[in-house]
Enzyme design. Structure first.
Site, PDB file in Angstrom:
ATOM      1  CG  HIS A 254      41.923  31.778  37.616  1.00 54.24           C
ATOM      2  ND1 HIS A 254      42.930  31.834  36.682  1.00 54.24           N
ATOM      3  CD2 HIS A 254      40.974  32.632  37.181  1.00 54.24           C
ATOM      4  CE1 HIS A 254      42.607  32.681  35.728  1.00 54.24           C
ATOM      5  NE2 HIS A 254      41.419  33.189  36.011  1.00 54.24           N
TER       6      HIS A 254
ATOM      7  CD  GLU B 250      37.181  37.256  34.357  1.00 60.16           C
ATOM      8  OE1 GLU B 250      36.435  38.060  34.975  1.00 60.16           O
ATOM      9  OE2 GLU B 250      38.424  37.301  34.416  1.00 60.16           O
TER      10      GLU B 250
END
EC number: 5.4.2.11
Length: 248
Positions: free
Chosen positions: A9, A87
């Site tokens: 990202h 994550e």
């Protein structure tokens, strides 16, 4: 031969503030939005088209993927979002400033928490706001398997079943795949694809918003890989990631 594109990202608000983010859901900064647009333009200019996209259930990865696909004119692409691509969960470190934490506990301890292979950070309690069991997006996930804090090893053990069960079969069926995820969930995939040792992966830093292109053989073994974009700028971004755990 198959091609696979991985993209971390774009810069998030807590990337900018140098905070441990993990599963906390933060938005992209203006820089992160620009990085996602640039990634989409680079992929478009390189002639990429996709059949299937995968991402996590966290806004920063979802938004990066959507922006990049829109830049490519492929906003209609099927997208599957899954928590296994999230994550690494930073446990009780979530929300803490990395430099302040290094000043308090020492750079070596923070390096162990950030970069050791199998030592997790201090875990969150189940009554913590950062325990995923309180978030409705995980209502269908058994609370016993939701992380309270993860090492890279535990992150890999979470990510790889999704790769083997879902993503790999799509690639082998001929689908052109892009995965937008996070620094550590992508480190998990890169370690697996490249056959890196537990020690080698500790030095792997993945820059924000830069497409990583793999060419894979029929067994999904890498033939080549390259980042799209300016090599010097990409190296500078990798170096910045490596320095995040240093005291000011």
């Amino acid at each position: 031969m198959y091609k696979l594109v991985l993209i971390r990202h774009g810069e998030s608000q807590w990337n900018l503030e140098n905070r441990f983010t993990g599963w906390h859901d933060v938005d992209l900064t203006d820089t992160g939005v620009a990085q996602a647009k640039t990634a989409g333009q680079l992929l478009k200019d390189a002639g990429f088209t996709f059949d299937q996209a995968y991402t996590s259930v966290l806004l920063r990865a979802i938004k990066t993927l959507n922006i990049a696909l829109e830049e490519m004119g492929q906003h209609y692409l099927p997208v599957e979002r899954h928590w296994r691509l999230n994550e690494r969960h930073y446990g009780a470190l979530t929300g803490l400033d990395k430099a302040e934490t290094a000043a308090k506990h020492g750079e070596e301890q923070v390096k162990i928490w950030r970069r050791s292979f199998d030592i997790p950070p201090p875990a969150v309690e189940d009554d913590s706001e950062h325990f995923p069991g309180h978030d409705p997006r995980y209502n269908n996930v058994d609370a016993d398997i939701l992380p309270r804090g993860e090492s890279l090893k535990l992150t890999i053990e979470r990510v790889l079943p999704y790769w083997h069960d879902v993503i790999r079969p799509d690639i082998q069926a001929g689908k052109r795949v892009i995965i937008a995820a996070h620094g550590n969930s992508l480190r998990a995939l890169v370690k697996y694809l490249d056959g890196m040792s537990d020690e080698e992966v500790l030095g792997l830093n993945i820059p924000t918003g830069v497409p990583l292109v793999y060419e894979l053989d029929e067994n999904l073994k890498p033939i080549s890989k390259e980042y799209l974009g300016d090599a010097d700028a990409i190296k500078a971004m990798m170096d910045a990631v490596a320095k995040q755990g240093q005291a000011k």
